[in-house]
Every structure is written in C-alpha cells, then in structure tokens.
Design a protein around this motif. Structure first.
Motif, PDB file in Angstrom:
ATOM      1  N   GLY A 108      14.510  37.045  12.265  1.00  0.00           N
ATOM      2  CA  GLY A 108      14.211  36.332  13.506  1.00  0.00           C
ATOM      3  C   GLY A 108      15.338  35.490  13.945  1.00  0.00           C
ATOM      4  N   GLU A 166      16.267  41.221  14.733  1.00  0.00           N
ATOM      5  CA  GLU A 166      15.329  40.545  15.783  1.00  0.00           C
ATOM      6  C   GLU A 166      14.457  41.766  16.095  1.00  0.00           C
ATOM      7  OE1 GLU A 166      13.582  39.261  18.251  1.00  0.00           O
ATOM      8  OE2 GLU A 166      14.625  37.681  17.264  1.00  0.00           O
ATOM      9  N   ASN A 185      12.398  34.146   6.138  1.00  0.00           N
ATOM     10  CA  ASN A 185      11.898  34.431   7.078  1.00  0.00           C
ATOM     11  C   ASN A 185      12.078  33.269   8.235  1.00  0.00           C
ATOM     12  OD1 ASN A 185       9.271  35.953   8.493  1.00  0.00           O
ATOM     13  ND2 ASN A 185       8.806  33.905   8.389  1.00  0.00           N
ATOM     14  N   SER A 239      10.843  33.932  11.362  1.00  0.00           N
ATOM     15  CA  SER A 239       9.998  34.574  12.755  1.00  0.00           C
ATOM     16  C   SER A 239       9.422  33.338  13.642  1.00  0.00           C
ATOM     17  CB  SER A 239       9.160  35.596  12.235  1.00  0.00           C
ATOM     18  OG  SER A 239       8.224  35.031  11.444  1.00  0.00           O
ATOM     19  N   SER A 263       5.176  32.950  17.507  1.00  0.00           N
ATOM     20  CA  SER A 263       5.562  34.244  17.832  1.00  0.00           C
ATOM     21  C   SER A 263       4.669  35.179  18.121  1.00  0.00           C
ATOM     22  CB  SER A 263       6.649  34.652  16.941  1.00  0.00           C
ATOM     23  OG  SER A 263       6.169  34.737  15.572  1.00  0.00           O
TER      24      SER A 263
END
Length: 483
Positions: A10, A34, A130, A132, A136
């Motif tokens: 991310g 990404e 992580n 992310s 999302s």
C-alpha cells in the motif's frame, strides 16, 4: 528473485509513513507494493465531487511533513498535492512497484521470511508491513436486478469523470460521509437527485476557513505550525470525554446537533426523516454546513428506510413501497469492508495458520498491529486502531514507534523474527473490548461500520489517542517471542 528487508503493501499515508520512518532509521532496503497504476492511496483514488477531509488539515498531516495549507479542511485536490509533495520530498517514487497486486503471503519458517505472491511474481522480505488501509475495499449491496440496470453505475471510490451527470436523473445510495459531500456538490447540476438513506446520521456544522497569505506564511514556520497542530490536537482530543466518560457532555453535543438540524431543515416531515434514533457519536458524525440545505432543494428527494430499494431493473429502481423511479445514473456511496475485510488477501503464518481462521470470530491484534503465529508482520490501521475524534495519522505514527522498535531490537540482538505471545494478545484484546463497553460506539444504540459481523467494535480505539501512543512508545520484550 526479488528479496528485500521490508515490503510495504500500500502506498497511501500508512505506506508513506512507514517508508519515511524506515529511511530515517537508516533502512533503505525496502519496496512499496501498490496495486493501482498510481502512487498515493485514498486521496488520489477518491476523486468524487466535493471530496474533502473532515479533520483540520494541519492536524491531518504527517508530523515530519508540514505544509502550507490553503484552507482548514483541505479538499481532495490539495490532499492529492500534499501526497505528491511527501512522495517527492522523501524520494519515495523510485521505491514503489506499481500495478503490483498482492494475491497472498506466506511465512517461510526455515528462511525466517515472507513470500509475497503478486501478479508480477514473488517478492521475499524479512518483514511485511500491511498498509493497504481499512477504506480500500468498496462494498456494493447485492440488490436483486443489479446486473439488469442499463444506465451508468459506479462507486464513489471509483468516480467516472468521463460521465457527464449534469441534467441527468441521479440516485445516490447511502447517506454517510462520502454521500454528504457528493450531494451538495452535484445537486444544483442534476435534473433530479434521489437520495436513498438507510439510517440518518448526526450532522454538525463544518467550521472551515480559507487561510490568507500571512496565515500561510505562518504555516511555513515550523514553530507556528507545531503550535497550531497541538492546539487543534487538544481541542479534538477532548471529544473522548463525551464519547466515553460523560453522558451529560454527549447529550449537550446531541442538543447542538438537533438545533442545527432545526435551523437548516424547516420542513418537519423532512426533519423527522433526518433525525437519528441513536446517540450522537455511535456512528461517524458528519461535518457539513451544506448537506442539509442540499436535501431541501426542490429537485432532491430523500427516500428513508421505509422507501428503500427493493430491486433494480433496466431503467431504474423499484422501492419497497412500490414506486418505480427511472434514473440515468446510480452512485453507490455504500462504504467499505473496513472491519472483517481489513486485510484483503490470504495470509499464512507459522504451522500453516490462516489469518482468516484466526479472525473468523472477529479481527484482533496486539496494539492493533501484530499477531501470534505471524512473525515479522505488522498491520497499519489494524483492528481497533481507528480513531473517532482526531487524526488517524497520529495513530499511524504511533504504530511506527512499535514497528521500528521491533525491527531495531532484532537487529541489535542479531535475531531474525519477532512475534507477540498469545497471552499478551489475549490480554490486550480483552482490555480493548472491556474499555469499549463504556463508549458510545458500543452502547449508543446503532449498528455502524465500526462493528464487525460479530457485533464487536473493531474499527475504533476506545480512548484517548495519547493513551495509544503510550502503549506503542516502547517495545515490551516480555510480550514477545524473539528467535
């Protein structure tokens, strides 16, 4: 074989914060992965009309990257600019792998490393962070006939700017934070706007202001910027008193919200539809001075739960009370899988343990960051690290204290892996949910996206943000297994 010391999944503020902290710690052997074809996360992805932050910009910024904001509550375009400023200022662009979607990750015990399977092959790393993010994974409810509709549809998370909504008949499904920004932005330009509200939210005025030239010059001075940040921090931090410790305080805030509703919505029938039946703060409070006026426009119709969506067909929406509404565009403002879906890919830890099994009842983690049986894995904005009263970036930066301390401790001792002890995670999780019982998020009489399917409040930390900072300030070796 692509092997790194650290892989960050991310590239939003969580990933950027992790990357900059690694660089400051002298660790440059890392990559950001990404899945999209651009770098930047939430404020580069969410480009819907009216998108803006609901925390004052000088507070909703990284402490190591002050910025000369143009207004108190920055709009999406300026947040995008700020994101790009951070990326360029710290040289992060050369460290990102774009269009790299993580499909699964697996711990290799013999090598003491993570194997990260992506659409572009396997990456290996001693540590995985992580980042992310909880917002999302957009959610679109599976209404009957969803695939039959012949008009245009998209989620606010993926706004299609090639579609011209002006003069069109539009339906917005949802009435949360994103909808409250989209509705005032597009209502004057559409022919008809139908707002489908499952439950009303409490709304308070948005005390926005534009910064003048002199004020922006002051924001360029680090002492002035730091002072403003801390004044805003303590102003917002006091909200926890109402959310957790004082029923009279929360009732006072609720009366203010009721007065605001009465001032802005003169029609008693519409006002009744917009009056929540739960305690203020149980769901996310909306900050807007334009949402209520937009709903009173003659071309805007509010459909409450009793007039909800029964099904879709080729031309529009059939409501539960039998109306058929023809529309050209349906905008899904229906939120995200922010609790049960906080990590969207399969994760296999030691002894074949699956994260989805560990989290089958509800997501949980020590400091909201690490888990037993998953060495060297850290989750930024993990379970119970969200914050309902101040800037999420303060929590993210606090998590970095713990993550970097774990990495430094292994390096200093010449060891390879660290994981939290099961009993330490159980004790921490029990404390979190015991404290949660005292908060409006648990006892306010609503069901919100803060809660998982189990009913546990997963998205929010149940207290002051400085309490979380103290918990993460220094590693507790006794709570961990080092090997």
């Amino acid at each position: 074989m692509q092997t790194y010391r650290v892989l960050i999944i991310g590239s939003g503020f969580g990933g950027q914060c992790a990357a900059v902290n690694l660089l400051k710690a002298g660790i440059d052997d890392f990559r950001l992965l990404e899945r999209r074809d651009f770098f930047g996360g939430t404020w580069c992805q969410n480009t819907y009309p009216g998108a803006a932050v609901d925390v004052p910009s000088p507070l909703y910024s990284l402490s190591f990257a002050p910025y000369r904001w143009t207004q108190m509550f920055a709009a999406q375009a300026e947040l995008h600019q700020y994101t790009q400023y951070v990326i360029e200022h710290f040289g992060l662009r050369e460290r990102v792998e774009l269009q790299t979607n993580v499909e699964r990750i697996e711990w290799e015990e013999a090598e003491k490393r993570w194997a990260v399977q992506t659409n572009r092959g396997v990456f290996y790393a001693q540590f995985v962070i992580n980042a992310s993010g909880p917002l999302s994974q957009p959610v679109i409810p599976p209404f009957p006939g969803l695939d039959r509709f012949q008009g245009k549809t998209f989620h606010t998370n993926n706004w299609d700017h090639s579609y011209d909504y002006r003069g069109k008949r539009v339906a917005i499904v949802g009435s949360g934070a994103s909808a409250a920004q989209v509705i005032p932005a597009i209502a004057p330009e559409v022919e008809q706007l139908h707002v489908f509200q499952r439950t009303p939210h409490w709304v308070l005025p948005r005390a926005d202001r534009t910064f003048g030239r002199f004020q922006r010059w002051l924001l360029g001075l680090k002492p002035a910027y730091k002072l403003l940040r801390w004044l805003l921090y303590w102003q917002f931090e006091t909200r926890v008193i109402a959310f957790k410790y004082s029923k009279p305080a929360i009732h006072l805030v609720q009366r203010q919200a009721l007065r605001f509703l009465k001032q802005q919505v003169p029609d008693p029938l519409l006002r009744e539809k917009l009056t929540p039946d739960f305690t203020i703060g149980c769901k996310r409070i909306l900050l807007s001075s334009t949402y209520y006026p937009a709903l009173t426009r003659p071309n805007v119709t509010l459909h409450s739960r009793e007039q909800g969506i029964a099904a879709l067909d080729e031309t529009g929406i059939t409501t539960t009370d039998g109306q058929h509404i023809e529309v050209d565009l349906i905008v899904w403002s229906t939120g995200y899988d922010a609790t049960d879906g906080v990590v969207s890919y399969p994760v296999t830890g030691k002894h074949g343990v699956q994260l989805k099994d560990v989290w089958a009842q509800y997501p949980r983690a020590y400091l909201g960051t690490s888990l037993p049986e998953f060495p060297n894995l850290f989750i930024v904005t993990g379970p119970n690290t969200g914050i309902g009263h101040t800037s999420a970036l303060f929590i993210i930066e606090s998590q970095m204290n713990y993550i970097l301390d774990c990495i430094h401790t292994l390096q200093a001792k010449g060891l390879r892996s660290i994981e939290v002890r099961p009993e330490a995670e159980r004790t921490y999780t029990a404390m979190i949910h015991r404290e949660m019982e005292r908060t409006v998020w648990k006892s306010g009489g609503c069901h919100s996206w803060y809660q998982s399917k189990s009913g546990h409040v997963i998205a929010i930390f149940p207290g002051f943000s400085f309490s979380y900072y103290r918990l993460t300030r220094a590693l507790k070796p006794a709570d961990h297994i080092l090997s």
